[in-house]
Design a protein around this motif. Structure first.
Motif, short mmCIF file in Angstrom:
data_model
loop_
_atom_site.label_atom_id
_atom_site.label_comp_id
_atom_site.label_asym_id
_atom_site.label_seq_id
_atom_site.Cartn_x
_atom_site.Cartn_y
_atom_site.Cartn_z
N PRO A 298 0.91 -1.09 0.04
CA PRO A 298 -0.11 -0.19 -0.01
C PRO A 298 0.62 1.31 -0.01
O PRO A 298 0.52 2.40 -0.57
CB PRO A 298 -1.12 -0.10 1.31
CG PRO A 298 -0.18 -1.09 2.08
CD PRO A 298 0.50 -1.97 1.18
N SER A 299 2.08 1.35 0.44
CA SER A 299 2.84 2.29 0.51
C SER A 299 3.46 2.92 -0.95
O SER A 299 3.79 3.85 -1.03
CB SER A 299 4.07 2.30 1.38
OG SER A 299 4.73 1.19 1.05
N ASN A 300 3.25 1.77 -1.85
CA ASN A 300 3.72 2.16 -3.34
C ASN A 300 2.53 3.03 -3.99
O ASN A 300 1.60 2.76 -3.69
CB ASN A 300 4.36 0.82 -3.98
CG ASN A 300 5.53 0.56 -3.52
OD1 ASN A 300 6.20 0.71 -2.35
ND2 ASN A 300 6.03 -0.74 -4.17
N PRO A 301 3.13 3.78 -5.14
CA PRO A 301 2.38 4.12 -5.97
C PRO A 301 1.40 3.00 -6.84
O PRO A 301 1.91 2.02 -6.83
CB PRO A 301 3.10 4.88 -7.09
CG PRO A 301 4.37 5.23 -6.36
CD PRO A 301 4.87 3.96 -5.39
N ILE A 302 0.45 3.21 -7.27
CA ILE A 302 -0.68 2.36 -7.70
C ILE A 302 0.05 1.32 -8.90
O ILE A 302 -0.26 0.22 -8.75
CB ILE A 302 -1.87 2.96 -8.23
CG1 ILE A 302 -2.77 1.96 -8.62
CG2 ILE A 302 -1.48 3.63 -9.63
CD1 ILE A 302 -4.27 2.35 -8.70
N ALA A 303 1.09 1.95 -9.70
CA ALA A 303 1.68 1.18 -10.46
C ALA A 303 2.59 -0.09 -10.07
O ALA A 303 2.65 -0.96 -10.66
CB ALA A 303 2.81 2.03 -11.39
N THR A 304 2.99 0.00 -8.95
CA THR A 304 3.70 -1.00 -8.23
C THR A 304 3.17 -1.36 -7.00
O THR A 304 4.02 -1.92 -5.92
CB THR A 304 5.25 -0.28 -7.97
OG1 THR A 304 5.24 0.84 -6.93
CG2 THR A 304 5.94 0.17 -9.27
N ALA A 305 1.97 -0.98 -6.60
CA ALA A 305 1.33 -1.57 -5.43
C ALA A 305 1.00 -2.97 -5.38
O ALA A 305 0.81 -3.52 -4.25
CB ALA A 305 -0.14 -0.45 -5.09
N GLY A 306 1.06 -3.49 -6.33
CA GLY A 306 0.89 -5.06 -6.43
C GLY A 306 -0.49 -5.49 -6.39
O GLY A 306 -1.36 -4.66 -7.06
#
Length: 510
Positions: A298-306
Motif C-alpha cells: 500500500p505504500s507504493n504508487p498504484i503502478a507498483t502497489a501489487g
C-alpha cells in the motif's frame, strides 16, 4: 533680451515635453492584456473552486475516512483542534480568488444588466450553496460584507448571525431560481449544465429542499413551508436523474483536491473507517467492492502497489480512538505491511482517482431528502419509491468515477430486495443511505449526520480529544489568523454565538 530668451526656451521645453507625451498612454498599453473579464469566467472559476478538501475533519467525523496519525494529519480522527486543517474551508472559500469573492463580483457586475440576468441568478444560487457550507462548518461567518474588499474597500468584514444568513440563503434560492428565464441569453461557460435553465431550476429547488430540511430539529413550520416551495412543480421541479447532478469533472491536468491525499505521499496513511466498511459489509452492498481495496504494497504508487484485493469479505475498516502506536491494541488488529497498516483503503482506480469527479448536490441526495420530507408529512409522494430511487441513483452514479466502478442494475435490485424498506425504520434507513450517498462529500455528510442523528456511530473515545467535544464535533473553530487580523468582529461573533470550540453547535443543531 535675456528675459525673452528664457520665456522662449521654457516654451520650447514645454512644447517638446508635450510632443514626447503624445501617444505615451497608447504605447505603454499591453495590446494583448485583457482590461476586463467576462463575468462568466469568474463564475466558472467559482464553481471549480467550490471543490474543497474535507478529509481531515468532515470525512473523519462521519467515520468514512480515517488516519491514526498525530501531527499534520490530525483533526476529526482525534477530535482535536489543528488550525492548518480546520481552517481549510474558511481559507479556500474566502480566498482572494475563491468562490465568495468571485461570486460577489459577478453579482455586482450583472445585477443591472438584463442580458446577463441568468448569470446573475445562477450566481445567487451558487453563492447560497457556498455559504451553506461555511455556516454549517463554522456558524457565524462574514456574509453581507464578505467579498467586498475590491468593490467597497471592506477588508475586515463583520460576522453575521448564522440564523440571519440562512434566512437570506432561503430568500436567494427561492428568488434566484424563480427568476431564471430560458428566453434570455444562456451562459454556456457554466461548468455544471452549460447554462441549461431547466437544470439550474432543478438545482436551485434541490438546494432549497436541502436548506429547508436543516430546520427539521428546530422549526418544523419553517421546514414544511420551504419544502413546499422547493417541491412546487410550478417552480421547475427537483433533480430527476443523475444527468442533473452538479459536479466538477476533473482531469489529468486539473486534479481532484484529494488526489495527492489518496495517491501521493500520504497514500499509506489513509484508510477507510470501520463503521463505514462494516455497514457496507453487513448489508452486502455492491458499492463496497468498487470503493474498498487492500493493496499488496500500500505504500507504493498504484503502478507498483501489487495485487489488489477487492473481495468484500476481506475488507476491514480502521477503528477510531487510536493513534499510530495504540492502534496495534485495537480488536482484530490486522498488522502491517512495511510502514502501512493492513486495513482497507480507498480504491485508487475508482473513487480515489486523481481525476475523480467532485459531487456537490445529486439526484440521489435529493431523492432521499424528499423521501424524508414525505415521511414527515411535509410533502406528497411514495416514500418507498423515493428511497429506492435514491439508493439506485447513487449506485448508478458510481460509474461516473470509472467504468470499473459500474454497478449493474441487477445488483442494485438484488441489494434492495435483500435490504427492504421498512416504514417503521424509515428515517434511519433514509439517512443511513444519505450517509453512503454523500461519501467523499464530507461537508454534506457531516451536516446531515448532525441534523438527522443517523447513522448511529460509535463515539470516538480517543483519550487526547478536545474537552469541549462530548460525543461528536459540532463545528470547526475559526482560523487563528481571524483572531488577530479581524479581532473585533471575531470577538463579536463569539459573544453572540458561543465559545469558539469544537463542541459549540450551529444554530440548526440545537
Amino acid at each position: 533680451m535675456k528675459k525673452l530668451f528664457i520665456y522662449v526656451t521654457a516654451f520650447s521645453m514645454l512644447a517638446g515635453a508635450s510632443s514626447c507625451d503624445k501617444g505615451f498612454e497608447d504605447v505603454n498599453k499591453n495590446p494583448v492584456l485583457a482590461t476586463s473579464v467576462d463575468p462568466i469566467y469568474l463564475f466558472s472559476n467559482a464553481e471549480f473552486g467550490s471543490a474543497i478538501a474535507t478529509q481531515f475533519y468532515q470525512m473523519q467525523i462521519v467515520q468514512q475516512i480515517n488516519s491514526p496519525y498525530t501531527g499534520v494529519m490530525e483533526g476529526g480522527n482525534h477530535n482535536t483542534v489543528y488550525d492548518p486543517n480546520s481552517n481549510a474551508n474558511f481559507n479556500s472559500l474566502y480566498l482572494q480568488n475563491g468562490p465568495v469573492n468571485l461570486l460577489t463580483t459577478v453579482i455586482a457586475q450583472t445585477k443591472d444588466n438584463p442580458a446577463r440576468a441568468n448569470l446573475y441568478n445562477m450566481s445567487r444560487i451558487w453563492k447560497a450553496y457556498v455559504f451553506m457550507v461555511l455556516v454549517d462548518t463554522y456558524g457565524d461567518v462574514p456574509y453581507f460584507e464578505a467579498g467586498k474588499a475590491f468593490l467597497e474597500g471592506i477588508n475586515l468584514p463583520k460576522y453575521d448571525d448564522q440564523k440571519v444568513i440562512y434566512d437570506d440563503i432561503l430568500k436567494e434560492l427561492e428568488e434566484g431560481t424563480k427568476a431564471l428565464d430560458s428566453s434570455k441569453p444562456i451562459e454556456g461557460g457554466d461548468l455544471f449544465f452549460k447554462g441549461n435553465i431547466a437544470q439550474w431550476k432543478k438545482l436551485g429547488n434541490s438546494l432549497l429542499l436541502r436548506a429547508a430540511m436543516r430546520y427539521s430539529k428546530i422549526d418544523v413550520t419553517k421546514a414544511k413551508q420551504y419544502v413546499a416551495k422547493a417541491t412546487d412543480p410550478a417552480a421547475g421541479g427537483l433533480q430527476s436523474s443523475n444527468a442533473d447532478n452538479a459536479l466538477i469533472a476533473f482531469n489529468s491536468t486539473f486534479n481532484h483536491p484529494l488526489a495527492g491525499y489518496f495517491q501521493g505521499t500520504e497514500r499509506a496513511n489513509v484508510y477507510l473507517g470501520k463503521a463505514f466498511v462494516d455497514f457496507l459489509k453487513t448489508t452486502k452492498d455492491p458499492r463496497l467492492k468498487v470503493i474498498a481495496v487492500k493493496y499488496e504494497t500500500p505504500s507504493n504508487p498504484i503502478a507498483t502497489a501489487g495485487a489488489e484485493d477487492t473481495t468484500p469479505a476481506n475488507q476491514q475498516g480502521m477503528p477510531y480512538g487510536y493513534n499510530e502506536s495504540t492502534v496495534a491494541t485495537a480488536p482484530d488488529f490486522p498488522g502491517k505491511i512495511g510502514s502501512a497498516f493492513k486495513y482497507s483503503q480507498i480504491n485508487r482506480r475508482t473513487t480515489g482517482k486523481i481525476d475523480a469527479p467532485e459531487f456537490f448536490i445529486t439526484y440521489s441526495q435529493t431523492s432521499l431528502l424528499l423521501a424524508e420530507a414525505v415521511q414527515r408529512g411535509w410533502a406528497t409522494g411514495d416514500v418507498k419509491a423515493l428511497y429506492e430511487a435514491g439508493v439506485k441513483a447513487h449506485m448508478a452514479q458510481m460509474a461516473t468515477y470509472d467504468v470499473l466502478a459500474t454497478i449493474p442494475a441487477a445488483s442494485q435490485d438484488e441489494y434492495l430486495a435483500a435490504n427492504p424498506f421498512v416504514p417503521a425504520k424509515a428515517l434511519e434507513q433514509i439517512n443511513n443511505q444519505y450517509w453512503v450517498s454523500s461519501f467523499l462529500n464530507g461537508s454534506e455528510a457531516w451536516a446531515n449526520f448532525r441534523r438527522s442523528g443517523f447513522p448511529v456511530l460509535p463515539v470516538n473515545t480517543y483519550p487526547g480529544k478536545d474537552p469541549s467535544v462530548k460525543d461528536f464535533i459540532k463545528r470547526l473553530v475559526y482560523p487563528v489568523r481571524e483572531k488577530s487580523v479581524n479581532e473585533a468582529n471575531y470577538k463579536e461573533a463569539v459573544a453572540r454565538m458561543g465559545a469558539d470550540e469544537l463542541g459549540t453547535p450551529v444554530f440548526w443543531d440545537k
